[in-house]
Write a protein that holds these residues in place. Structure first.
Motif, PDB file in Angstrom:
ATOM      1  N   ASP A 205       0.917  -1.335   0.083  1.00  0.00           N
ATOM      2  CA  ASP A 205       0.174  -0.008  -0.209  1.00  0.00           C
ATOM      3  C   ASP A 205       0.917   1.404   0.190  1.00  0.00           C
ATOM      4  O   ASP A 205       0.638   2.303  -0.761  1.00  0.00           O
ATOM      5  N   ILE A 206       1.739   1.482   0.996  1.00  0.00           N
ATOM      6  CA  ILE A 206       2.485   2.515   1.068  1.00  0.00           C
ATOM      7  C   ILE A 206       3.704   2.775  -0.111  1.00  0.00           C
ATOM      8  O   ILE A 206       3.784   3.909  -0.783  1.00  0.00           O
TER       9      ILE A 206
ATOM     10  N   ASP B  51      10.169  -6.134  -4.677  1.00  0.00           N
ATOM     11  CA  ASP B  51       8.926  -6.996  -3.794  1.00  0.00           C
ATOM     12  C   ASP B  51       9.295  -8.267  -4.047  1.00  0.00           C
ATOM     13  O   ASP B  51       9.710  -8.664  -5.016  1.00  0.00           O
TER      14      ASP B  51
ATOM     15  N   ASP C  59      14.115 -10.697  -2.340  1.00  0.00           N
ATOM     16  CA  ASP C  59      13.787 -11.124  -0.822  1.00  0.00           C
ATOM     17  C   ASP C  59      14.702 -10.121  -0.147  1.00  0.00           C
ATOM     18  O   ASP C  59      15.896 -10.627   0.091  1.00  0.00           O
ATOM     19  N   VAL C  60      14.365  -8.919   0.597  1.00  0.00           N
ATOM     20  CA  VAL C  60      15.304  -8.161   1.201  1.00  0.00           C
ATOM     21  C   VAL C  60      15.882  -9.010   2.512  1.00  0.00           C
ATOM     22  O   VAL C  60      16.841  -8.540   2.861  1.00  0.00           O
TER      23      VAL C  60
ATOM     24  N   ASN D 235      11.433   0.208   2.670  1.00  0.00           N
ATOM     25  CA  ASN D 235      10.020   0.131   3.123  1.00  0.00           C
ATOM     26  C   ASN D 235       9.322  -1.090   3.402  1.00  0.00           C
ATOM     27  O   ASN D 235       8.316  -1.269   4.190  1.00  0.00           O
TER      28      ASN D 235
ATOM     29  N   TYR E   9       7.364  -6.327  16.455  1.00  0.00           N
ATOM     30  CA  TYR E   9       7.328  -5.190  15.672  1.00  0.00           C
ATOM     31  C   TYR E   9       7.833  -4.034  16.300  1.00  0.00           C
ATOM     32  O   TYR E   9       8.533  -3.279  15.706  1.00  0.00           O
TER      33      TYR E   9
ATOM     34  N   LYS F 154      10.971  -1.845  15.007  1.00  0.00           N
ATOM     35  CA  LYS F 154      10.881  -0.354  14.473  1.00  0.00           C
ATOM     36  C   LYS F 154      11.667   0.449  15.334  1.00  0.00           C
ATOM     37  O   LYS F 154      12.213   1.484  14.857  1.00  0.00           O
TER      38      LYS F 154
HETATM   39  P1  NAD Z   1       1.974  -3.805   2.918  1.00  0.00           P
HETATM   40  O1  NAD Z   1       1.914  -5.250   3.716  1.00  0.00           O
HETATM   41  O2  NAD Z   1       0.720  -3.387   2.013  1.00  0.00           O
HETATM   42  O3  NAD Z   1       3.293  -3.671   2.116  1.00  0.00           O
HETATM   43  C1  NAD Z   1       4.340  -4.577   2.255  1.00  0.00           C
HETATM   44  C2  NAD Z   1       5.030  -5.071   1.349  1.00  0.00           C
HETATM   45  O4  NAD Z   1       6.288  -5.487   1.771  1.00  0.00           O
HETATM   46  C3  NAD Z   1       4.241  -6.277   0.470  1.00  0.00           C
HETATM   47  O5  NAD Z   1       4.104  -5.735  -0.714  1.00  0.00           O
HETATM   48  C4  NAD Z   1       5.306  -7.331   0.877  1.00  0.00           C
HETATM   49  O6  NAD Z   1       5.213  -8.271  -0.080  1.00  0.00           O
HETATM   50  C5  NAD Z   1       6.472  -6.711   0.887  1.00  0.00           C
HETATM   51  N1  NAD Z   1       7.360  -7.539   1.552  1.00  0.00           N
HETATM   52  C6  NAD Z   1       7.093  -8.162   2.715  1.00  0.00           C
HETATM   53  N2  NAD Z   1       8.505  -9.068   3.143  1.00  0.00           N
HETATM   54  C7  NAD Z   1       9.278  -8.790   2.141  1.00  0.00           C
HETATM   55  C8  NAD Z   1      10.524  -9.347   1.887  1.00  0.00           C
HETATM   56  N3  NAD Z   1      11.081 -10.297   2.549  1.00  0.00           N
HETATM   57  N4  NAD Z   1      11.203  -8.952   0.727  1.00  0.00           N
HETATM   58  C9  NAD Z   1      10.622  -8.149  -0.100  1.00  0.00           C
HETATM   59  N5  NAD Z   1       9.436  -7.413   0.283  1.00  0.00           N
HETATM   60  C10 NAD Z   1       8.791  -7.971   1.318  1.00  0.00           C
HETATM   61  O7  NAD Z   1       1.992  -2.948   4.132  1.00  0.00           O
HETATM   62  P2  NAD Z   1       2.280  -1.316   4.190  1.00  0.00           P
HETATM   63  O8  NAD Z   1       1.106  -0.869   5.006  1.00  0.00           O
HETATM   64  O9  NAD Z   1       2.367  -0.736   2.624  1.00  0.00           O
HETATM   65  O10 NAD Z   1       3.659  -1.125   4.904  1.00  0.00           O
HETATM   66  C11 NAD Z   1       4.826  -0.734   4.439  1.00  0.00           C
HETATM   67  C12 NAD Z   1       5.770  -0.227   5.669  1.00  0.00           C
HETATM   68  O11 NAD Z   1       5.108   0.928   6.397  1.00  0.00           O
HETATM   69  C13 NAD Z   1       6.106  -1.497   6.275  1.00  0.00           C
HETATM   70  O12 NAD Z   1       7.589  -1.295   6.821  1.00  0.00           O
HETATM   71  C14 NAD Z   1       5.278  -1.199   7.718  1.00  0.00           C
HETATM   72  O13 NAD Z   1       5.563  -1.570   8.882  1.00  0.00           O
HETATM   73  C15 NAD Z   1       5.342   0.332   7.681  1.00  0.00           C
HETATM   74  N6  NAD Z   1       4.051   1.024   8.444  1.00  0.00           N
HETATM   75  C16 NAD Z   1       2.882   0.817   7.818  1.00  0.00           C
HETATM   76  C17 NAD Z   1       1.570   1.340   8.591  1.00  0.00           C
HETATM   77  C18 NAD Z   1       0.476   1.295   7.955  1.00  0.00           C
HETATM   78  O14 NAD Z   1      -0.564   1.674   8.896  1.00  0.00           O
HETATM   79  N7  NAD Z   1       0.218   0.739   6.817  1.00  0.00           N
HETATM   80  C19 NAD Z   1       2.125   2.296   9.637  1.00  0.00           C
HETATM   81  C20 NAD Z   1       3.438   2.362  10.098  1.00  0.00           C
HETATM   82  C21 NAD Z   1       4.331   1.599   9.455  1.00  0.00           C
END
Ligand code: NAD
Length: 271
Positions: free
Chosen positions: A18-19, A38, A64-65, A91, A166, A170
């Motif tokens: 999403d982000i 991703d 894969d990060v 991210n 988590y 963070k």
């Molecule tokens: P999301 O789950 O929609 O996106 C996360 C993406 O990371 C996914 O596309 C997933 O496939 C990818 N991913 C996971 N493991 C991976 C790996 N090993 N290698 C490569 N890619 C990998 O979540 P989001 O809301 O977009 O979150 C993005 C970031 O923002 C995260 O770090 C999350 O902790 C942080 N965050 C999100 C929120 C929120 O409310 N959405 C709030 C604070 C922080």
């Protein structure tokens, strides 16, 4: 401005999420070429398709990060295909399960640390090496060493209940940001963190309200709809932040407007 990031390339991990996607739209809309990394290839391909309307170059790489070699290969392939990387949005992340400390599963704790800490380290290291030795860079006197934004979370500022791994991960991201900012300042590379709190609608928002409800703690109701309201009531601005508001923070930290800001954690929390 339409051309704020024209001629620049941003690499975004978790670019299918999403982000990552909202940030890709924000930067492509401002003229930047975009590299997505991703695990989720179909979703990454969908985002790339959406970005075509901006007439910028887009590259997608499965990575894969948590695997150092994957990260190194992705950076090499990205530079081969797009020519340069200026900004890295570190991210990709995983929220973990929701459980009380005495019940938190060991394997999930390890998984969260592997993705959110070790993965962030791999990207940070590759980004630092890459930005430091970028072949196109002229002397750093003009301040242009590129910029990195690490995705932290408000859970890395104040530990929320039932999110032990988590929160640990963070807090670690914010610590790595402070050290990396000092280590990379001599090369003109700025490193900042961004900490959103409640962002939605989106996958993580829905997941956290459902899973917090299911834990059965004193902090949240058992009904996810009630949990949504409880969470929103804890925000001074009494609303969720949007994905675009997160992307705005990333754009600011990457931009030259933040040229004297490094090692900072920008809270995007509504108060
Ligand atoms: P999301 O789950 O929609 O996106 C996360 C993406 O990371 C996914 O596309 C997933 O496939 C990818 N991913 C996971 N493991 C991976 C790996 N090993 N290698 C490569 N890619 C990998 O979540 P989001 O809301 O977009 O979150 C993005 C970031 O923002 C995260 O770090 C999350 O902790 C942080 N965050 C999100 C929120 C929120 O409310 N959405 C709030 C604070 C922080």
């Amino acid at each position: 401005a339409q051309d704020r990031f024209a001629g620049k390339t941003i690499l975004i991990t978790g670019g299918a999420g999403d982000i990552g996607k909202a940030t890709a739209h924000r930067f492509a809309g401002d003229g930047a070429d975009v590299v997505l990394l991703d695990l989720n290839e179909p979703k990454m391909a969908d985002v790339a398709e959406e970005l075509k309307k901006y007439n910028v170059s887009v590259g997608t790489f499965r990575c894969d990060v948590t695997v150092c070699d994957d990260v190194a290969k992705a950076f090499t392939s990205a530079v081969e295909q797009l020519g340069r990387i200026d900004y890295v949005f570190n991210n990709a992340g995983y929220q973990g399960v929701f459980a009380k400390t005495d019940e938190y599963p060991e394997d999930d704790f390890q998984k969260v640390i592997d993705i959110n800490v070790v993965g962030v380290f791999h990207i940070l290291k590759a980004a630092a090496q890459h930005l430091r030795f970028s072949p196109w860079e002229t002397p750093r006197a003009n301040g242009g060493g590129g910029a990195i934004v690490n995705m932290a979370s408000y859970a890395g500022v104040v530990g929320p209940p039932n999110m032990l791994a988590y929160a640990a991960s963070k807090f670690a991201v914010i610590g790595m940001t402070q050290t990396a900012a000092k280590d990379l300042a001599p090369y003109g590379i700025r490193v900042n963190a961004l900490s959103p709190a409640l962002i939605g609608p989106g996958y993580m928002w829905t997941r956290q309200t459902e899973l917090q409800a299911a834990v059965g703690s004193q902090y949240f109701d058992a009904n996810p709809k009630v949990v949504e309201q409880q969470m929103i009531d804890s925000v001074p601005m009494r609303r969720l932040g949007s994905l675009e508001e997160v992307a705005n923070g990333v754009a600011f930290l990457m931009s030259d407007e933040a040229s004297y800001i490094t090692g900072f954690n920008l809270e995007v929390t509504g108060g």
